[in-house]
Design a protein around this motif. Structure first.
Motif, mmCIF file in Angstrom:
data_model
loop_
_atom_site.group_PDB
_atom_site.id
_atom_site.type_symbol
_atom_site.label_atom_id
_atom_site.label_comp_id
_atom_site.label_asym_id
_atom_site.label_seq_id
_atom_site.Cartn_x
_atom_site.Cartn_y
_atom_site.Cartn_z
ATOM 1 N N ASN A 1 32.352 -124.509 80.115
ATOM 2 C CA ASN A 1 33.332 -125.215 80.145
ATOM 3 C C ASN A 1 33.585 -126.274 81.499
ATOM 4 O O ASN A 1 32.799 -125.830 82.505
ATOM 5 C CB ASN A 1 34.632 -124.724 79.873
ATOM 6 C CG ASN A 1 34.879 -123.939 78.706
ATOM 7 O OD1 ASN A 1 34.911 -124.686 77.638
ATOM 8 N ND2 ASN A 1 34.930 -122.775 78.886
ATOM 9 N N ALA A 2 34.247 -127.287 81.637
ATOM 10 C CA ALA A 2 34.481 -127.978 82.749
ATOM 11 C C ALA A 2 35.221 -127.155 83.747
ATOM 12 O O ALA A 2 36.049 -126.531 83.497
ATOM 13 C CB ALA A 2 35.034 -129.202 82.569
ATOM 14 N N PRO A 3 35.014 -126.946 85.074
ATOM 15 C CA PRO A 3 35.632 -126.190 85.878
ATOM 16 C C PRO A 3 37.185 -126.711 85.871
ATOM 17 O O PRO A 3 37.332 -128.230 85.873
ATOM 18 C CB PRO A 3 34.878 -126.422 87.234
ATOM 19 C CG PRO A 3 33.805 -126.725 86.768
ATOM 20 C CD PRO A 3 33.697 -127.457 85.564
ATOM 21 N N GLY A 4 37.995 -125.971 85.987
ATOM 22 C CA GLY A 4 39.278 -126.503 86.021
ATOM 23 C C GLY A 4 40.188 -126.245 84.650
ATOM 24 O O GLY A 4 41.441 -126.498 84.893
ATOM 25 N N THR A 5 39.447 -125.921 83.820
ATOM 26 C CA THR A 5 40.256 -126.272 82.409
ATOM 27 C C THR A 5 40.435 -124.839 81.785
ATOM 28 O O THR A 5 41.421 -124.814 81.029
ATOM 29 C CB THR A 5 39.137 -126.967 81.451
ATOM 30 O OG1 THR A 5 37.814 -126.093 81.314
ATOM 31 C CG2 THR A 5 38.828 -128.140 81.811
ATOM 32 N N SER A 6 39.946 -123.724 82.357
ATOM 33 C CA SER A 6 40.340 -122.491 81.843
ATOM 34 C C SER A 6 40.369 -121.267 82.566
ATOM 35 O O SER A 6 39.296 -121.462 83.506
ATOM 36 C CB SER A 6 39.638 -122.190 80.486
ATOM 37 O OG SER A 6 38.349 -122.015 80.631
ATOM 38 N N TYR A 7 41.191 -120.366 82.573
ATOM 39 C CA TYR A 7 40.733 -119.096 83.638
ATOM 40 C C TYR A 7 39.992 -118.060 82.788
ATOM 41 O O TYR A 7 39.952 -117.942 81.503
ATOM 42 C CB TYR A 7 42.314 -118.605 83.586
ATOM 43 C CG TYR A 7 42.299 -117.066 84.587
ATOM 44 C CD1 TYR A 7 42.375 -117.062 85.654
ATOM 45 C CD2 TYR A 7 42.143 -115.987 83.583
ATOM 46 C CE1 TYR A 7 42.453 -115.995 86.326
ATOM 47 C CE2 TYR A 7 42.029 -114.873 84.216
ATOM 48 C CZ TYR A 7 42.288 -114.648 85.556
ATOM 49 O OH TYR A 7 42.293 -113.501 86.180
ATOM 50 N N ALA A 8 39.180 -117.837 83.712
ATOM 51 C CA ALA A 8 38.305 -116.568 83.113
ATOM 52 C C ALA A 8 37.771 -115.911 84.486
ATOM 53 O O ALA A 8 37.260 -116.451 85.343
ATOM 54 C CB ALA A 8 36.867 -117.059 82.419
#
Length: 371
Positions: free
Chosen positions: A181-188
């Motif tokens: 995913n694009a950085p900043g779009t979801s927490y992992a």
């Protein structure tokens, strides 16, 4: 005859206390500080933990330190308050402090790009041209686990290729493990992001990650016993606990430096974290505005900020590695505390234990053990 019987009973009693087969005796329940000891011993018994260390501060004073059980169950060596243990992912808070200090000094910004021409690490890692999303990665993304992949949930990339050092491994991950995913779009939750931040610290400071943290963060506040741990039992440091799981010594622990490689005493951790607790009782090593940034989630995920887990007014972080567990917390009521164990205990239960300790109805000593 009575004397003979008493001697026989005494021998049986000594045999029943064999260090190989029994945990240390639990203290009696009661009021006051014995409540704390009772909670720790109960946790150790329920989770088959050989040893533990605890440190508690209140309003800037170190009010309680205690060691429990065995540093080495096989040899019978006891834990003491100077026993050091792996803190694992609590290292992320340490790394975040170092990054925030560099930010205060104007040497980086949280929105700085990390990879690519003109970025903090330039083209030093991986093979160019970079794959999708790599050049979008920022310091803030790494600090908050919004990298866009490389998460721990299914297959932690930092556990691959144990013969590589951190620099080699990062290049390997960039080349062979695409971001999803694009950085900043979801927490992992990602060890990789903090491993990368260690290299950012090295590039900017001109020192090894460990040396920079020692020189600029730890030594100025009197912490001299924290260091990066070793890989094998033969690499065990002075006053370091043994970890009671054979897999504790099969991985490359040392290369985890910035994401999980430190060893420390419980008192070391409390001495450090009272310096970022936002309280006026002990001078903080970061400015108030910096601490506000550090404890404010930068994206939609609200339970993690920058190297710190959030739960209301409580800041914390846990750490887990084979054969060890650790947790620290800071409450809005003036407590900073840390606990470490040298066994494969339930991490969530360890967090709950520490929360219960600082919430207990206890008349804490007034003496400041920091002094």
């Amino acid at each position: 005859m009575k004397v003979i019987i008493l001697i026989f009973v005494g021998i049986i009693g000594l045999g029943a206390c064999s260090k190989e087969n029994n945990p240390p005796a639990q203290p009696p329940s009661g009021d006051g500080i014995t409540k704390v000891d009772d909670m720790v011993y109960r946790y150790m018994s329920q989770n088959s933990v050989p040893g533990a260390t605890l440190a508690v501060s209140r309003n800037g004073k170190l009010v309680y330190t205690k060691a429990y059980g065995f540093a080495d169950r096989e040899s019978g060596e006891r834990m003491n308050v100077n026993t050091r243990s792996r803190i694992s992912s609590i290292s992320k808070t340490v790394t975040a402090i170092a990054i925030m200090k560099l930010m205060e000094e104007g040497k980086l910004n949280l929105d700085d790009k990390i990879f690519g021409t003109g970025a903090l690490l330039g083209n030093d890692f991986g093979t160019q041209p970079y794959k999708t999303h790599i050049t979008s990665l920022t310091v803030k993304h790494c600090l908050s686990h919004h990298v866009g992949g490389w998460g721990n949930a299914s297959n932690d990339p930092t556990m691959r290729n144990p013969s590589m050092d951190a620099t080699q491994l990062i290049s390997d991950i960039i080349n062979n493990v695409p971001l999803s995913n694009a950085p900043g779009t979801s927490y992992a939750y990602s060890n990789v992001g903090f491993m990368i931040l260690g290299r950012v610290i090295e590039k900017i400071s001109g020192k090894s990650y460990e040396q920079y943290v020692k020189d600029e963060i730890l030594s100025p506040i009197g912490i001299t016993t924290m260091e990066i741990g070793g890989n094998t039992l033969a690499d065990q440091k002075t006053n370091e606990s043994k970890y009671h799981n054979t897999s504790a010594y099969t991985g490359n622990f040392a290369r985890r430096d910035a994401n999980g490689g430190w060893i420390a005493t419980a008192t070391d951790l409390v001495r450090l974290f009272v310096r970022i607790d936002g309280s006026a009782t002990v001078p903080d090593i970061l400015q108030n505005t910096t601490l506000q940034t550090m404890t404010t989630p930068p994206f939609n995920y609200q339970n993690y900020a920058l190297g710190i887990t959030l739960n209301g007014s409580t800041w914390s972080h846990g750490g887990s590695y084979s054969g060890s567990r650790s947790h620290w917390l800071r409450t809005g009521s003036g407590f900073v505390a840390a606990i470490m164990v040298n066994g494969d205990a339930n991490a969530n239960n360890l967090q709950t234990l520490l929360e219960n300790i600082v919430a207990a109805s206890v008349e804490w000593p007034n003496e400041d053990l920091f002094k």
